[in-house]
Design an enzyme around this catalytic site. Structure first.
Site, short mmCIF file in Angstrom:
data_model
loop_
_atom_site.label_atom_id
_atom_site.label_comp_id
_atom_site.label_asym_id
_atom_site.label_seq_id
_atom_site.Cartn_x
_atom_site.Cartn_y
_atom_site.Cartn_z
N GLY A 11 0.80 -1.29 -0.08
CA GLY A 11 -0.14 -0.01 0.05
C GLY A 11 0.85 1.24 0.00
N ILE A 13 2.53 4.99 0.94
CA ILE A 13 3.27 5.29 2.09
C ILE A 13 2.30 5.82 3.19
CG2 ILE A 13 4.94 7.11 3.01
CD1 ILE A 13 5.82 7.48 0.21
N GLY A 14 2.53 5.36 4.42
CA GLY A 14 1.68 5.68 5.67
C GLY A 14 0.32 4.73 5.65
N THR A 18 3.62 -1.68 7.80
CA THR A 18 4.37 -2.35 8.88
C THR A 18 3.43 -2.80 10.03
OG1 THR A 18 6.36 -0.86 8.18
CG2 THR A 18 6.40 -1.74 10.57
N GLU A 35 10.99 -3.96 6.11
CA GLU A 35 11.76 -3.22 5.58
C GLU A 35 12.82 -2.20 6.18
OE1 GLU A 35 10.03 -0.24 2.17
OE2 GLU A 35 9.34 0.68 3.90
N ASP A 86 6.43 -6.76 5.21
CA ASP A 86 6.01 -5.62 5.13
C ASP A 86 5.93 -4.90 3.71
OD1 ASP A 86 8.40 -4.29 5.36
OD2 ASP A 86 7.76 -3.06 7.09
#
Ligand SMILES: Nc1ncnc2c1ncn2[C@@H]1O[C@H](COP(=O)(O)OP(=O)(O)OP(=O)(O)O)[C@@H](O)[C@H]1O
Ligand SMILES: Nc1nc(=O)c2ncn([C@H]3C[C@H](O)[C@@H](CO)O3)c2[nH]1
Length: 207
Positions: A11, A13-14, A18, A35, A86
């Site tokens: 997906g 960023i953010g 994770t 990552e 992740d």
């Protein structure tokens, strides 16, 4: 599922990759491949000047992930042992197709295929979709210094690139199963029942 589950959470960023990968790894008792972010020497410069630093950054991510994926292959996939990551190596292409231009992009594509074509790939991808406002809010809340001036236009483009990229992945060779999670409807952090729903779906797909 014929071979052991190799699960990747993806997906923009953010989106919560994770966070969700860590929660699932604990819940399902699966080893987690994470990552490497903090040791990346080019990220801060990249966000200040994308055109200047994109090739170095994309190559750094590619080499790092290549090494991690080689290790993941040796430790888990060849032993037919489940694992969760992740990220999917394909994210390199999603980013690089956007940040690189001209001959650098051509060279990158060749190196990407050389390095990754024969590596093990995830057979289940959990794709977290979220809207721009949600992503910007989470990036700000997380507070990484180099992401504080994240350009909303870059993020908007990335959301669209991810949609296209995940569709391409689904249509490619040996496509993984893709489980879409809409982060606007399912909040696996605040609502345990939403997390449970995701766990049940993942468990069904792992069989
Ligand atoms: N469902 C949620 N509700 C509220 N906050 C969340 C949720 N999911 C993640 N967060 C928060 O949003 C921030 C980003 O999450 P996370 O680091 O997991 O995203 P990511 O997709 O791995 O990011 P990156 O692409 O930068 O690696 C973190 O501060 C995390 O605690
Ligand atoms: N350009 C570029 N290419 C990638 O392959 C890539 N993978 C992650 N990122 C950025 C997003 C977060 O800021 C931060 C942590 O995910 O690093 C990337 N940026």
């Amino acid at each position: 599922m014929k071979s052991a589950p190799f699960i990747a959470v993806e997906g923009p960023i953010g989106a919560g990759k994770t966070t969700l990968a860590t929660m699932l790894s604990q819940e399902l008792n699966l080893p987690l491949v994470k990552e490497i972010v903090e040791e990346n020497p080019f990220l801060a410069s990249f966000y200040q000047n994308i055109d200047e630093w994109s090739f170095q950054l994309e190559m750094f991510f590619l080499c790092n992930r290549f090494k991690q994926l080689e290790d993941t292959g040796a430790h888990y996939i060849q032993q037919n042992s489940p694992v969760i990551s992740d990220y999917h190596i394909y994210k390199n292409m999603i980013f690089a197709e956007r940040t690189l231009k001209g001959t650098k992009r051509d060279k990158y594509r060749q190196i990407y295929h050389l390095l990754t074509d024969d590596l093990p790939k995830p057979n289940l991808v959990i794709y977290i979709e979220a809207e721009l406002d949600t992503l910007m809010y989470r990036i700000n809340k997380r507070g990484r210094s180099f992401e504080q001036n994240m350009d909303p236009a870059y993020m908007k483009q990335l959301i669209a690139d991810y949609k296209t990229g995940m569709n391409d992945l689904a249509k490619g060779e040996n496509p993984p199963v893709i489980l879409k999670i809409n982060a606007e409807q399912l909040d696996f952090v605040q609502h345990p029942e939403h997390f449970r729903q995701i766990v049940n779906q993942v468990k069904e797909l792992m069989i």
